[in-house]
Design an enzyme around this catalytic site. Structure first.
Site, short mmCIF file in Angstrom:
data_model
loop_
_atom_site.label_atom_id
_atom_site.label_comp_id
_atom_site.label_asym_id
_atom_site.label_seq_id
_atom_site.Cartn_x
_atom_site.Cartn_y
_atom_site.Cartn_z
N ARG A 19 -49.74 -11.35 -32.56
CA ARG A 19 -50.24 -11.26 -33.92
C ARG A 19 -50.34 -9.80 -34.36
O ARG A 19 -51.09 -9.03 -33.76
CB ARG A 19 -51.64 -11.89 -33.91
N ASN A 75 -66.44 -10.53 -30.19
CA ASN A 75 -65.52 -10.14 -31.26
C ASN A 75 -65.41 -11.36 -32.17
O ASN A 75 -64.62 -12.27 -31.91
CB ASN A 75 -64.15 -9.75 -30.71
N ALA A 78 -62.54 -12.66 -37.95
CA ALA A 78 -62.82 -12.75 -39.39
C ALA A 78 -64.23 -13.24 -39.69
O ALA A 78 -64.79 -12.92 -40.75
CB ALA A 78 -61.79 -13.66 -40.06
#
Ligand code: DQA
Length: 149
Positions: A19, A75, A78
């Site tokens: 990604r 983490n 988004a």
């Protein structure tokens, strides 16, 4: 006393390595997990490593962690910028939390500059690539040692 640390990863991090490699690099999440396990062994920590694209699943892992862990490295991807629910879950935990971002979110779009999670984090690492994870574990081990001595 618990030496268990949950390393939690949010949406799209399963695609790490494939990604947007110019932003996130070529290391996969499996590489990150291996790195975390190696460093955890040196630090005498036990790792529970998870990734999900579903907000509720991350919240459930935080609930699990609050019962059995000594800290969290997260983490939230988004969800960092959107999730009051993850913030609320983290606020129920009484141990240190370190927030990690692979990219330097402050160099990117303005919507990435705000983090709900930072308000509960002991510290934040951003822009160190995947190296941020072992660094977060080192800091967490120090905080756990300080709280248990
Ligand atoms: C990220 C940064 C977030 O803004 C983004 O949504 C991610 C990854 C990082 O690790 O740099 O998915 O948390």
């Amino acid at each position: 006393m618990s030496r268990i640390v949950y390393v939690l990863n949010g949406p799209n991090l399963n695609l790490l390595g494939k990604r947007q490699p110019a932003i996130y690099g070529y290391e996969t999440l499996a590489d990150v997990e291996a790195d975390c396990r190696r460093v955890a062994q040196e630090l005498n920590l036990e790792i529970a490593f998870h990734q999900s694209n579903a907000e509720y699943q991350i919240i459930d892992w935080i609930h699990e962690a609050r019962e059995r862990a000594a800290g969290i490295v997260i983490n939230p991807a988004a969800f960092t910028h959107t999730s009051v629910a993850i913030l609320d879950a983290l606020n129920t935990c009484e141990f240190p939390i370190i927030e990690v971002h692979i990219s330097n979110v402050h160099r990117r779009e303005a919507f990435r500059h705000h983090s709900y999670v930072s308000t509960v984090a002991s510290g934040v690492i951003a822009g160190f690539g995947t190296q941020g994870y072992p660094l977060a574990l080192q800091r967490l081990a120090r905080l756990i040692d300080q709280s248990q001595n």
